[in-house]
Scaffold this motif. Structure first.
Motif, PDB file in Angstrom:
ATOM      1  N   TRP A 105     -15.239  -6.539 -10.839  1.00 38.37           N
ATOM      2  CA  TRP A 105     -14.928  -5.144 -10.569  1.00 38.37           C
ATOM      3  C   TRP A 105     -16.109  -4.265 -10.905  1.00 38.37           C
ATOM      4  CZ3 TRP A 105     -13.845  -0.794 -13.858  1.00 38.37           C
ATOM      5  CH2 TRP A 105     -13.274   0.292 -13.189  1.00 38.37           C
ATOM      6  N   TYR A 117      -3.298  -3.832 -12.983  1.00 36.20           N
ATOM      7  CA  TYR A 117      -4.190  -3.301 -14.004  1.00 36.20           C
ATOM      8  C   TYR A 117      -5.267  -4.341 -14.275  1.00 36.20           C
ATOM      9  CZ  TYR A 117      -1.510  -6.311 -17.145  1.00 36.20           C
ATOM     10  OH  TYR A 117      -0.907  -7.396 -17.727  1.00 36.20           O
ATOM     11  N   LEU A 141      -6.542  -6.250  -3.889  1.00 39.78           N
ATOM     12  CA  LEU A 141      -6.006  -5.821  -5.187  1.00 39.78           C
ATOM     13  C   LEU A 141      -7.038  -5.009  -5.964  1.00 39.78           C
ATOM     14  CD1 LEU A 141      -4.061  -9.042  -6.224  1.00 39.78           C
ATOM     15  CD2 LEU A 141      -3.114  -6.902  -5.324  1.00 39.78           C
ATOM     16  N   ARG A 163       2.457  -1.928 -10.437  1.00 47.05           N
ATOM     17  CA  ARG A 163       1.043  -1.577 -10.310  1.00 47.05           C
ATOM     18  C   ARG A 163       0.216  -2.744 -10.823  1.00 47.05           C
ATOM     19  NH1 ARG A 163      -0.657   3.550 -13.343  1.00 47.05           N
ATOM     20  NH2 ARG A 163       1.162   3.792 -14.632  1.00 47.05           N
ATOM     21  N   ASP A 166       0.810  -1.210   0.000  1.00 50.47           N
ATOM     22  CA  ASP A 166       0.000   0.000   0.000  1.00 50.47           C
ATOM     23  C   ASP A 166       0.846   1.263   0.000  1.00 50.47           C
ATOM     24  OD1 ASP A 166      -0.832   0.124   3.557  1.00 50.47           O
ATOM     25  OD2 ASP A 166       1.016  -0.353   2.512  1.00 50.47           O
ATOM     26  N   ARG A 186      -6.478   0.753 -13.441  1.00 55.15           N
ATOM     27  CA  ARG A 186      -5.141   0.436 -12.942  1.00 55.15           C
ATOM     28  C   ARG A 186      -4.940   1.147 -11.610  1.00 55.15           C
ATOM     29  NH1 ARG A 186      -1.795   3.682 -17.556  1.00 55.15           N
ATOM     30  NH2 ARG A 186      -2.396   5.734 -16.851  1.00 55.15           N
ATOM     31  N   SER A 187      -3.944   0.672 -10.885  1.00 56.62           N
ATOM     32  CA  SER A 187      -3.636   1.262  -9.579  1.00 56.62           C
ATOM     33  C   SER A 187      -2.539   2.304  -9.724  1.00 56.62           C
ATOM     34  CB  SER A 187      -3.165   0.168  -8.612  1.00 56.62           C
ATOM     35  OG  SER A 187      -1.872  -0.301  -8.986  1.00 56.62           O
ATOM     36  N   LYS A 202       2.247   4.474  -1.330  1.00 60.06           N
ATOM     37  CA  LYS A 202       2.036   5.491  -2.350  1.00 60.06           C
ATOM     38  C   LYS A 202       3.371   6.192  -2.526  1.00 60.06           C
ATOM     39  CE  LYS A 202      -2.515   5.090  -2.537  1.00 60.06           C
ATOM     40  NZ  LYS A 202      -2.828   3.740  -2.803  1.00 60.06           N
ATOM     41  N   SER A 252      -9.363  -3.240  -4.708  1.00 61.00           N
ATOM     42  CA  SER A 252      -9.535  -1.929  -4.044  1.00 61.00           C
ATOM     43  C   SER A 252      -8.489  -0.908  -4.494  1.00 61.00           C
ATOM     44  CB  SER A 252      -9.493  -2.086  -2.526  1.00 61.00           C
ATOM     45  OG  SER A 252      -8.162  -2.262  -2.060  1.00 61.00           O
ATOM     46  N   LEU A 253      -7.394  -1.371  -5.059  1.00 66.71           N
ATOM     47  CA  LEU A 253      -6.349  -0.464  -5.547  1.00 66.71           C
ATOM     48  C   LEU A 253      -6.676   0.142  -6.904  1.00 66.71           C
ATOM     49  CD1 LEU A 253      -3.169  -2.604  -4.697  1.00 66.71           C
ATOM     50  CD2 LEU A 253      -4.151  -0.714  -3.354  1.00 66.71           C
ATOM     51  N   LEU A 254      -7.613  -0.466  -7.638  1.00 68.25           N
ATOM     52  CA  LEU A 254      -7.899  -0.066  -9.015  1.00 68.25           C
ATOM     53  C   LEU A 254      -8.700   1.230  -9.108  1.00 68.25           C
ATOM     54  CD1 LEU A 254      -8.895  -3.543 -10.469  1.00 68.25           C
ATOM     55  CD2 LEU A 254      -6.779  -2.266 -10.932  1.00 68.25           C
ATOM     56  N   ASN A 255      -8.330   2.034 -10.097  1.00 64.92           N
ATOM     57  CA  ASN A 255      -9.063   3.252 -10.425  1.00 64.92           C
ATOM     58  C   ASN A 255      -9.385   3.225 -11.906  1.00 64.92           C
ATOM     59  OD1 ASN A 255      -8.842   4.710  -7.831  1.00 64.92           O
ATOM     60  ND2 ASN A 255      -6.659   4.619  -8.300  1.00 64.92           N
TER      61      ASN A 255
END
Length: 166
Positions: A28, A64, A158, A62, A3, A77-78, A5, A160-163
């Motif tokens: 997702w 994806y 994993l 990252r 986690d 992707r994160s 950043k 939860s990391l995606l945007n």
């Protein structure tokens, strides 16, 4: 650490991701949608620029997610993160002498900041669903080109990391 950043100044990163490991099925839902989609999730990595020039390259990762059918559009992707060193218990039980010292001295450094717990190089080499538990994956990766490591991570984490990619 999955986690971490890293930083907002992306000028120190090479301008494209490269593939690392692929793929497991995930479900997702974009933050702005009620639609639950089945996608595939993989890992990519990116190499840092040498800054200052005498510094060595580092690697960040990252996750994806992409459509499972051609043209395999990447939809999320994160941010970038690192995966950590062997734990004290792993070091105690390991017969690999590389886990005991020198490999752990090479930490990720960016803009003069050292990221404790982050190897200068980590490289994801595999991802697979855990047998008997399709909500958990096993991630294999190398640490500073010295020793291998495997960790269990929930798919939920994993995902939860995606945007979404806009």
């Amino acid at each position: 650490k999955t986690d971490v950043k890293l930083y907002k100044d992306r000028s120190l990163l090479i301008d494209r991701d490269s593939g690392s490991a692929c793929c497991v099925k995930i479900n997702w839902k974009a933050h702005d949608s009620d639609e639950d989609r089945e996608l595939l999730l993989g890992f990519s990595h990116r190499k840092t620029q040498k800054f200052p020039p005498q510094m060595q390259y580092s690697y960040v990762s990252r996750v994806y997610a992409f459509e499972p059918n051609p043209p395999f559009e990447i939809v999320a992707r994160s941010g970038f993160f690192c995966l950590g060193f062997a734990t004290a218990n792993e070091k105690k039980e390991s017969e690999n002498e590389q886990t005991h010292g020198a490999a752990d001295e090479q930490k990720l450094q960016l803009l003069g900041q050292e990221f404790d717990g982050c190897p200068r190089i980590h490289f994801v080499t595999g991802i697979a669903e855990k047998i008997g538990d399709d909500e958990t994956v096993i991630i294999s990766y190398g640490v500073n080109d010295c020793y291998p490591r495997m960790i269990e991570v929930s798919k939920e984490f994993l995902v939860s990391l995606l945007n979404p990619i806009e």
